[in-house]
Design an enzyme around this catalytic site. Structure first.
Site, mmCIF file in Angstrom:
data_model
loop_
_atom_site.group_PDB
_atom_site.id
_atom_site.type_symbol
_atom_site.label_atom_id
_atom_site.label_comp_id
_atom_site.label_asym_id
_atom_site.label_seq_id
_atom_site.Cartn_x
_atom_site.Cartn_y
_atom_site.Cartn_z
ATOM 1 N N ARG A 93 -17.061 11.244 7.524
ATOM 2 C CA ARG A 93 -15.861 11.974 7.962
ATOM 3 C C ARG A 93 -15.602 13.166 7.055
ATOM 4 O O ARG A 93 -15.212 14.241 7.523
ATOM 5 C CB ARG A 93 -14.637 11.049 7.954
ATOM 6 C CG ARG A 93 -14.600 10.099 9.134
ATOM 7 C CD ARG A 93 -13.582 8.994 8.927
ATOM 8 N NE ARG A 93 -12.226 9.516 8.815
ATOM 9 C CZ ARG A 93 -11.221 8.873 8.213
ATOM 10 N NH1 ARG A 93 -11.437 7.689 7.666
ATOM 11 N NH2 ARG A 93 -10.030 9.414 8.153
ATOM 12 N N LYS A 124 -10.120 -2.078 4.391
ATOM 13 C CA LYS A 124 -10.266 -2.422 2.981
ATOM 14 C C LYS A 124 -9.182 -3.409 2.559
ATOM 15 O O LYS A 124 -9.436 -4.371 1.865
ATOM 16 C CB LYS A 124 -10.154 -1.149 2.127
ATOM 17 C CG LYS A 124 -11.430 -0.340 2.117
ATOM 18 C CD LYS A 124 -11.273 0.940 1.322
ATOM 19 C CE LYS A 124 -10.334 1.893 2.027
ATOM 20 N NZ LYS A 124 -10.516 3.299 1.610
ATOM 21 N N SER A 164 -9.390 2.879 8.137
ATOM 22 C CA SER A 164 -9.964 2.896 6.796
ATOM 23 C C SER A 164 -9.073 2.147 5.810
ATOM 24 O O SER A 164 -9.536 1.307 5.044
ATOM 25 C CB SER A 164 -10.163 4.351 6.366
ATOM 26 O OG SER A 164 -10.657 4.400 5.053
ATOM 27 N N HIS A 224 0.841 -1.196 0.000
ATOM 28 C CA HIS A 224 0.000 0.000 0.000
ATOM 29 C C HIS A 224 0.871 1.239 0.000
ATOM 30 O O HIS A 224 1.825 1.345 0.776
ATOM 31 C CB HIS A 224 -0.900 0.015 1.235
ATOM 32 C CG HIS A 224 -1.692 1.291 1.370
ATOM 33 N ND1 HIS A 224 -2.822 1.538 0.615
ATOM 34 C CD2 HIS A 224 -1.493 2.390 2.129
ATOM 35 C CE1 HIS A 224 -3.294 2.744 0.929
ATOM 36 N NE2 HIS A 224 -2.510 3.281 1.843
ATOM 37 N N ASP A 272 -16.722 1.059 6.324
ATOM 38 C CA ASP A 272 -15.686 2.035 6.003
ATOM 39 C C ASP A 272 -16.212 3.061 5.012
ATOM 40 O O ASP A 272 -15.970 4.257 5.165
ATOM 41 C CB ASP A 272 -14.450 1.351 5.429
ATOM 42 C CG ASP A 272 -13.461 2.371 4.889
ATOM 43 O OD1 ASP A 272 -12.955 3.159 5.708
ATOM 44 O OD2 ASP A 272 -13.221 2.415 3.681
#
Lengths: 433, 433
Positions: B168, B187, B183, B82, B161
């Site tokens: 948010r 995922k 978050s 990521h 989420d």
């Protein structure tokens, strides 16, 4: 302006402008800003607080969300009084007519019982026919002609406060000094006074348990009033025992009648006269000893009691029972509680006494609940008093719903008696005028 | 359990239990807990933070709100990567096939451009026919058979989420490390990997502007992964200039093709190989120099590029243009920007370069917007490089919508040139494995 940006500024500990606060509160009242943005802002306010100026802007925005009563902003005589709530606190009902005969105009919007405490409107409704739902026009005319009115908030007064209060209740954002002050003051000032005297109750029967909390609330209320260019003063008064002797709706009205006829208990009258002195001072009528003497004279000559009858009559209440001097709404039974030991009263669990009235249906556990106005108690001995074994301490005014033995045990448990001498507590703990 | 009480506990800086967090997140997903209670809790979390254990519980609750892909929890080879986002960051597209030929399974759910940064899905969609909307079944089968898949999140993955993220965005509760981590990780882990390598970009083209913020995010992600019993590692890599030379959707795919054929720019390949080393290490395949050599060999022998073509074909994309080695989606015009002075490149305004791609319609200003995949730029000189007056610095790939002169001026303003020698920045600023 953008709601999320305003929330972000308070989140980041910035000081909001009055334009931002206005935009948010009025947008919320109109339904343009949703609940979820308001609740995020409320949590940010609770955790990061607000200055007095911000809270004044919040108060003004809530006040301007609905109808506002305006008397004469240049005449200081429009003076209100607010109590933070306690047990046996019937002071507003004595003060309103007393101040009116001393030359003030007393525009008072009051409330129902909250938590363990009683409410002025409930107490007044034990007078047969007494209306606490005056229209704004009736209210305004009454303040001008009678000189004092005690009625409930109408739907048109500070609707933003009502909406925000309901949201706070379910989002854990009740316990915030700026939000508490904004809520109190928006309702109070929408009703038209030019100044307010705050009676901040402190002790085991009050919401403020210690002097630090009480001073904090008092200071904040004053700062916000200053920022709103309104007059204010506050007393912090003892609530470690009931005010006076009677607690419970009709019983407190009976005690008000006594008080307005010169037979009020000393502790009660001392607080009445001190608050009255602050009110007369703010109203530009009199000050210091002169203000105390003036109040005593108006009770002595019967004019304060006459004014009380006049207010009751204006608000649709029947004065005959009041004039008779007899209990206006006697309970089904009176249960005597005697001391089972000898000694000095050391402490009184005032919070629990308040809860016991609610158990006897003298207060609500759910909004809108019907209550029994006849129940309550009279306390004959207070902190520091010497009691002998077998001496009468309480008369419980019961509907008979609860077992006598249960009540006697519960009331007895509220009193702690010691062998050593105890001094009675200072009634007025602090004064800021 | 009562939502307001849970909010109150976080408001009062208490540590929430995983039962409380589960109750709140699942209640919110089912619609039993309204937006206004969730937004109050989110603000309390933002201001009072959460421990790694609380954030792990939050992540698990969001993950469990929807479908979860499970491969084999006992095989370490399922490894994801990521990036926190930057300019020219096409690393996932190179790493996924490279890791697959090295023996890992790479289950990758990616996103669209966010803020000033590009998105992996947008880049891949410049390959004609490439599907980023695989069903969960297609995705799962592809990871097993091909060894790597890069596709978009389906509606069934972590719906909590998605709901919380939308809330948010409008309640100023985006900038919270626990909420950001929750978050990302809900995922990511819903997609099935057993471990993740994080590439935390740091610099003027990244969301994390300084090392403190970057280390904070990295440490938190690792702690939460540990609390979730998942493997993790992170690199903090420089984002004070674009990664590699190309930025813009189709242009970055062209650079990926070069990279997988052994012609990638050095700075890009250094980060690719370092992240790859971490992934291979977590997957139990190889470590250290061996892992680097393994990756180089798989590029050298053409198998990584073959795997890339296999993934494209599996996801419905046409491989002919890719195989030809020509630009896959050429822009209408290419504008050359030459240096107007001589010296050394001191700094590059990477954020503004990202915004310029969006101005050329290469990114979105509004969710769901159609974008122009052909636009972007190639940068020929990087920080520390010596340039002569008149030397080529940028090639701007433009749709012709904006004036050439405007673009030339804007791109030139993104480069600061100095007379003194400048050293090129350290690419890998920190490594935690």
């Amino acid at each position: 302006m953008n709601p999320a940006e305003i929330i972000a500024r308070k989140r980041d500990k910035k000081i909001l402008t009055s334009e931002e606060i206005n935009y948010f509160v009025l947008g919320y009242t109109k339904g343009d800003i949703p609940d979820y943005q308001m609740s995020a802002l409320l949590m940010a306010i609770l955790l990061n607080s607000m200055t007095a100026e911000e809270t004044a802007a919040l108060t003004n925005a809530m006040l301007e969300s609905g109808d506002q009563v305006v008397f004469d902003p240049h005449k200081p005589i429009y003076v209100d009084k607010h109590s933070s709530g306690g047990i046996g606190d019937k002071i507003s009902i004595i003060l309103a007519p007393l101040m009116a005969v001393c030359g003030l105009k007393v525009p008072m919007l009051s409330g129902r019982g909250l938590g363990h405490t009683g409410g002025t409107l409930d107490k007044l409704e034990s007078i047969s026919g007494f209306r606490t739902d005056l229209s704004i026009e009736e209210y305004k005319a009454g303040v001008e002609s009678v000189g004092c009115i005690i009625t409930g908030q109408t739907a048109e007064i500070a609707p933003a406060d009502r909406m925000i209060y309901a949201l706070r209740d379910v989002t854990a954002t009740v316990e915030s000094i700026p939000l508490i002050c904004g809520s109190i003051l928006s309702k109070k000032f929408a009703a038209g006074p030019n100044s307010i005297v705050f009676d901040i109750k402190c002790g085991n029967g009050a919401f403020m348990k210690n002097m630090e909390q009480a001073e904090d609330l008092g200071r904040n209320l004053r700062h916000i009033c200053q920022a709103m260019a309104k007059g204010s003063a506050y007393l912090i008064t003892d609530m470690n025992q009931p005010s006076g002797r009677a607690a419970g709706n009709a019983l407190e009205i009976d005690e008000c009648v006594l008080a307005l006829n010169g037979q009020g208990p000393d502790d009660l009258m001392q607080i009445v006269f001190s608050l009255g002195e602050c009110m007369l001072n703010l109203g530009g009528i009199s000050a210091g000893n002169e203000a105390i003497m003036q109040q005593m004279a108006k009770i002595e000559d019967g004019s304060a009691f006459e004014k009380f009858l006049e207010m009751i009559a204006y608000q649709g209440g029947q004065t005959k029972a009041i004039e008779s001097g007899k209990p206006i709404a006697p309970a089904k039974k009176i249960i005597s509680v005697h001391s089972d030991v000898s000694g000095y009263i050391e402490s009184i669990d005032t919070y629990r006494l308040g809860r016991l009235i609610i158990e006897m249906d003298g207060g609500r556990t759910v909004v809108g609940q019907q209550i029994d106005l006849t129940t309550g108690f009279v306390i004959h001995e207070k902190i520091g008093d010497q009691v002998d074994r077998g001496e009468l301490i309480f008369e419980i005014h019961s509907s008979g719903k609860l077992e006598d033995s249960y009540l006697i045990k519960a009331f007895r448990e509220c009193i702690r008696i010691t062998n050593e001498e105890v001094s009675s507590p200072e009634l007025i703990k602090s004064k800021s005028i």
